[in-house]
Design a protein around this motif. Structure first.
Motif, PDB file in Angstrom:
ATOM      1  N   ARG A 291       0.813  -1.210   0.000  1.00 28.77           N
ATOM      2  CA  ARG A 291       0.000   0.000   0.000  1.00 28.77           C
ATOM      3  C   ARG A 291       0.852   1.267   0.000  1.00 28.77           C
ATOM      4  N   THR A 292       2.070   1.197   0.517  1.00 25.22           N
ATOM      5  CA  THR A 292       2.928   2.376   0.567  1.00 25.22           C
ATOM      6  C   THR A 292       3.351   2.842  -0.811  1.00 25.22           C
ATOM      7  N   GLY A 293       3.382   1.931  -1.802  1.00 26.08           N
ATOM      8  CA  GLY A 293       3.872   2.266  -3.124  1.00 26.08           C
ATOM      9  C   GLY A 293       5.376   2.296  -3.237  1.00 26.08           C
ATOM     10  N   VAL A 294       6.100   2.007  -2.126  1.00 28.85           N
ATOM     11  CA  VAL A 294       7.560   2.048  -2.128  1.00 28.85           C
ATOM     12  C   VAL A 294       8.148   0.838  -2.847  1.00 28.85           C
ATOM     13  N   PHE A 295       7.435  -0.289  -2.810  1.00 32.44           N
ATOM     14  CA  PHE A 295       8.009  -1.547  -3.273  1.00 32.44           C
ATOM     15  C   PHE A 295       7.387  -2.002  -4.586  1.00 32.44           C
ATOM     16  N   ARG A 296       8.255  -2.484  -5.467  1.00 36.15           N
ATOM     17  CA  ARG A 296       7.794  -3.075  -6.726  1.00 36.15           C
ATOM     18  C   ARG A 296       7.218  -4.456  -6.477  1.00 36.15           C
ATOM     19  N   THR A 297       7.866  -5.250  -5.613  1.00 30.67           N
ATOM     20  CA  THR A 297       7.359  -6.574  -5.244  1.00 30.67           C
ATOM     21  C   THR A 297       7.521  -6.780  -3.752  1.00 30.67           C
ATOM     22  N   VAL A 298       6.602  -7.544  -3.182  1.00 32.50           N
ATOM     23  CA  VAL A 298       6.633  -7.915  -1.772  1.00 32.50           C
ATOM     24  C   VAL A 298       6.304  -9.399  -1.682  1.00 32.50           C
ATOM     25  N   ALA A 299       7.205 -10.193  -1.093  1.00 32.11           N
ATOM     26  CA  ALA A 299       6.969 -11.631  -0.930  1.00 32.11           C
ATOM     27  C   ALA A 299       7.220 -11.997   0.522  1.00 32.11           C
ATOM     28  N   LEU A 300       6.209 -12.530   1.187  1.00 24.63           N
ATOM     29  CA  LEU A 300       6.310 -12.947   2.586  1.00 24.63           C
ATOM     30  C   LEU A 300       5.997 -14.434   2.663  1.00 24.63           C
ATOM     31  N   THR A 301       6.983 -15.240   3.059  1.00 26.47           N
ATOM     32  CA  THR A 301       6.818 -16.695   3.084  1.00 26.47           C
ATOM     33  C   THR A 301       7.070 -17.244   4.480  1.00 26.47           C
ATOM     34  N   GLU A 302       6.341 -18.321   4.794  1.00 30.20           N
ATOM     35  CA  GLU A 302       6.491 -18.978   6.092  1.00 30.20           C
ATOM     36  C   GLU A 302       7.714 -19.892   6.079  1.00 30.20           C
ATOM     37  N   ALA A 303       8.342 -20.052   7.240  1.00 27.98           N
ATOM     38  CA  ALA A 303       9.445 -20.993   7.380  1.00 27.98           C
ATOM     39  C   ALA A 303       8.934 -22.419   7.205  1.00 27.98           C
ATOM     40  N   GLU A 304       9.787 -23.295   6.676  1.00 22.66           N
ATOM     41  CA  GLU A 304       9.387 -24.676   6.443  1.00 22.66           C
ATOM     42  C   GLU A 304       9.177 -25.433   7.748  1.00 22.66           C
ATOM     43  N   THR A 305       9.958 -25.108   8.766  1.00 23.08           N
ATOM     44  CA  THR A 305       9.876 -25.823  10.047  1.00 23.08           C
ATOM     45  C   THR A 305       9.605 -24.842  11.175  1.00 23.08           C
ATOM     46  N   LEU A 306       9.068 -25.359  12.269  1.00 17.66           N
ATOM     47  CA  LEU A 306       8.779 -24.535  13.437  1.00 17.66           C
ATOM     48  C   LEU A 306      10.045 -24.268  14.233  1.00 17.66           C
TER      49      LEU A 306
END
Length: 576
Positions: free
Chosen positions: A217-232
């Motif tokens: 929403r800020t418009g600062v970033f061309r791409t944003v990727a947020l991924t979960e870790a494979e293990t706890l």
């Protein structure tokens, strides 16, 4: 190529034909024998998957290559030439669920309606049920939920299926830490502040989407990727990795609209996305309007605005805005300076709010050269709810915006409150919503302040592209006597606007529009006093550019005494 599916209905036949690589090769006129042979061998699995997807578990598939079953031809013995491939699919009966089971359930899990006893036993229903079961556990904090076991037994004598899905919820998880990479100029501490990653809170997949949305929403970033870790991690915590790529720092744009009465309106802006490295956005914009308009003088609008996200809290943005404007409103020339400090707040994906503190100073010049100054402090408040599918070209959904501005006048300026509401609705019909009905209602009023004491920016006018097409721009106001023999035309204290459109697609790119608009202005608050209506109607053409339609409307007055003749309008996006 010969294809037959005896016993299959039209829908299943179409699905089988669409799945066949052999038929696809025929459509594309591919004649290479090796490629056709490979397609024939692959079609067994593809056609079988299509049958399973429709609950057909006793189907028989035959694919003959020049009379010999393709499955019996060794891959190394592929024919050098192929004269004919004959595909025959006997689908067999449609199986139904005798038992459709899953355990254990998470609270609030919503299984697909076709995974039930007695429903057709489509394999897609089983897959969808497993995915819904896993998602149900993830929604209550079990981030690593999965399918532990799955049993599907088909009874060919009864044409029935027993299905049981066993889920493994895993532990209830809390959010751990978020690592950040990919940034260049952006301060990582500000990224954390804007993202609002909920470390320590119970896992919720919706929160992951919210974090990414805040950054986009800020418009600062061309791409944003947020991924979960494979293990706890320790203590059943789940870390996440954020990878961003910054957009170019600067951007500019321009726009133009034209109509026969308003003349040419030109606008442009220059934007800096990340002024101090904390996501601050600086926007400079300017506009010149009514160039070459009928009996009007050109006006201008210059503004500067700075926004700082995540200030003072994560989902709020602080802003400062200054704006200078010159405009001609019927018989009055108005120069205005407005300065505002405020906050915007995102309340949900559809709902946002804004509040500010403004100082407004205006100088009004009447036709006789008399000047009158207005000054006031205001508390502008707004609430916007938007669930339209496409803001520039909506086909379904609703839009509602309400603006309220209590103001305190100084000197001869009155005090009161300004209100304007704008409600829109859209309904599509037919294939791909090729016909759309669109409606709009606008209601505005000023209370507590007399007409002559109200800042001109809070007065209402009607006419032109934003209110009543077919009538000249801001042509409807109210008459105010200045002497026993003279009057001037100015804005009113109440406004009502009604608009309706029928939009129809003619081709993939071109559409047509029929519209009717009406507007009302009165000289007192709450729609009291004396008022007048006017209306306009017309036809338009839309050309779809992919990012929004180019609009061309032709309007004529229908009622009222504010204008005559044809009005033309050109712009980008639908009229509302």
């Amino acid at each position: 190529m010969v294809f037959a599916a005896p016993g299959a209905d039209e829908s299943l036949t179409d699905a089988l034909r669409a799945a066949s690589l052999v038929l696809q090769a025929e459509r594309e006129k591919q004649g290479d024998a090796q490629a056709l042979f490979a397609a024939a061998r692959a079609d067994y699995g593809r056609l079988l998957g299509t049958l399973y997807a429709e609950g057909r578990y006793s189907g028989v598939i035959r694919i003959a290559v020049d009379g010999q079953e393709a499955a019996r031809i060794a891959p190394l013995d592929a024919p050098e030439t192929i004269r004919e491939i004959r595909i025959t699919v006997e689908p067999g009966p449609q199986f139904r669920f005798a038992k459709a089971r899953m355990r254990p359930y998470a609270p609030g899990t919503k299984l697909p309606p076709d995974y039930r006893d007695g429903e057709p036993a489509r394999s897609t229903a089983i897959v969808a049920a497993a995915e819904a079961g896993v998602e149900g556990w993830r929604n209550v904090g079990h981030a690593k939920a999965g399918v532990a076991d799955q049993t599907v037994i088909a009874d060919h004598r009864e044409a029935s299926v027993d299905s049981e899905i066993l889920l493994a919820p895993g532990p209830r998880v809390r959010f751990g830490k978020m690592t950040i990479s990919g940034y260049e100029r952006m301060n990582p501490r500000r990224i954390e502040r804007i993202a609002g990653f909920p470390t320590g809170e119970v896992y919720d997949p919706a929160e992951m989407n919210t974090v990414a949305t805040r950054l986009r929403r800020t418009g600062v970033f061309r791409t944003v990727a947020l991924t979960e870790a494979e293990t706890l991690g320790p203590g059943d915590t789940l870390d996440a990795a954020l990878v961003v790529a910054e957009a170019p720092l600067r951007r500019f744009g321009f726009g133009a609209e034209a109509s026969t009465s308003d003349g040419l309106n030109l606008s442009g802006y220059w934007l800096h996305r990340n002024l101090f490295g904390g996501g601050e956005r600086l926007r400079l914009e300017g506009a010149v309007d009514q160039i070459g308009g009928q009996d009007v003088s050109p006006g201008y609008n210059l503004g500067v605005r700075i926004d700082r996200p995540a200030t003072p809290v994560t989902d709020a943005t602080a802003f400062f805005e200054a704006r200078a404007e010159r405009t001609e409103l019927l018989d009055l020339d108005v120069d205005t300076l407005e300065v505002t400090f405020g906050l915007t707040r995102v309340l949900s994906d559809r709902l946002s709010a804004e509040a500010g503190l403004s100082y407004i100073a205006s100088r009004v010049t009447d036709p006789f050269g008399n000047k009158l100054d207005f000054s006031a402090f205001a508390l502008p408040l707004s609430l916007t709810w938007d669930n339209r599918d496409e803001p520039l070209d909506p086909r379904k959904g609703y839009f509602f915006d309400a603006d309220l501005a209590p103001f305190y006048g100084m000197g001869s300026t009155g005090s009161g409150a300004y209100f304007l509401g704008d409600a829109r609705t859209y309904r599509g019909f037919g294939a791909k919503d090729r016909v759309v009905l669109a409606g709009r209602v606008q209601l505005g009023t000023v209370v507590g302040s007399a007409l002559a004491e109200t800042p001109p920016g809070y007065l209402f006018f009607s006419g032109g592209g934003g209110t009543v097409r077919g009538q000249p721009y801001q042509s409807l106001g109210v008459s105010v006597p200045t002497s026993p023999t003279t009057t001037i035309e100015t804005g009113g204290l109440s406004f009502a606007g009604l608009s309706g459109e029928v939009r129809a697609g003619i081709t993939e790119k071109i559409g047509g529009v029929a519209f009717y608009d009406a507007g009302y202005i009165s000289d007192d608050g709450l729609f009291g006093g004396t008022g007048n209506w006017h209306a306009g109607a017309g036809l338009g053409v839309r050309y779809d550019t992919g990012i929004g339609p180019i609009r061309f409307d032709v309007g004529l007055p229908v009622s009222g005494g504010t204008g005559g003749g044809v009005q033309l309008y050109v712009g980008i996006g639908q009229a509302f």
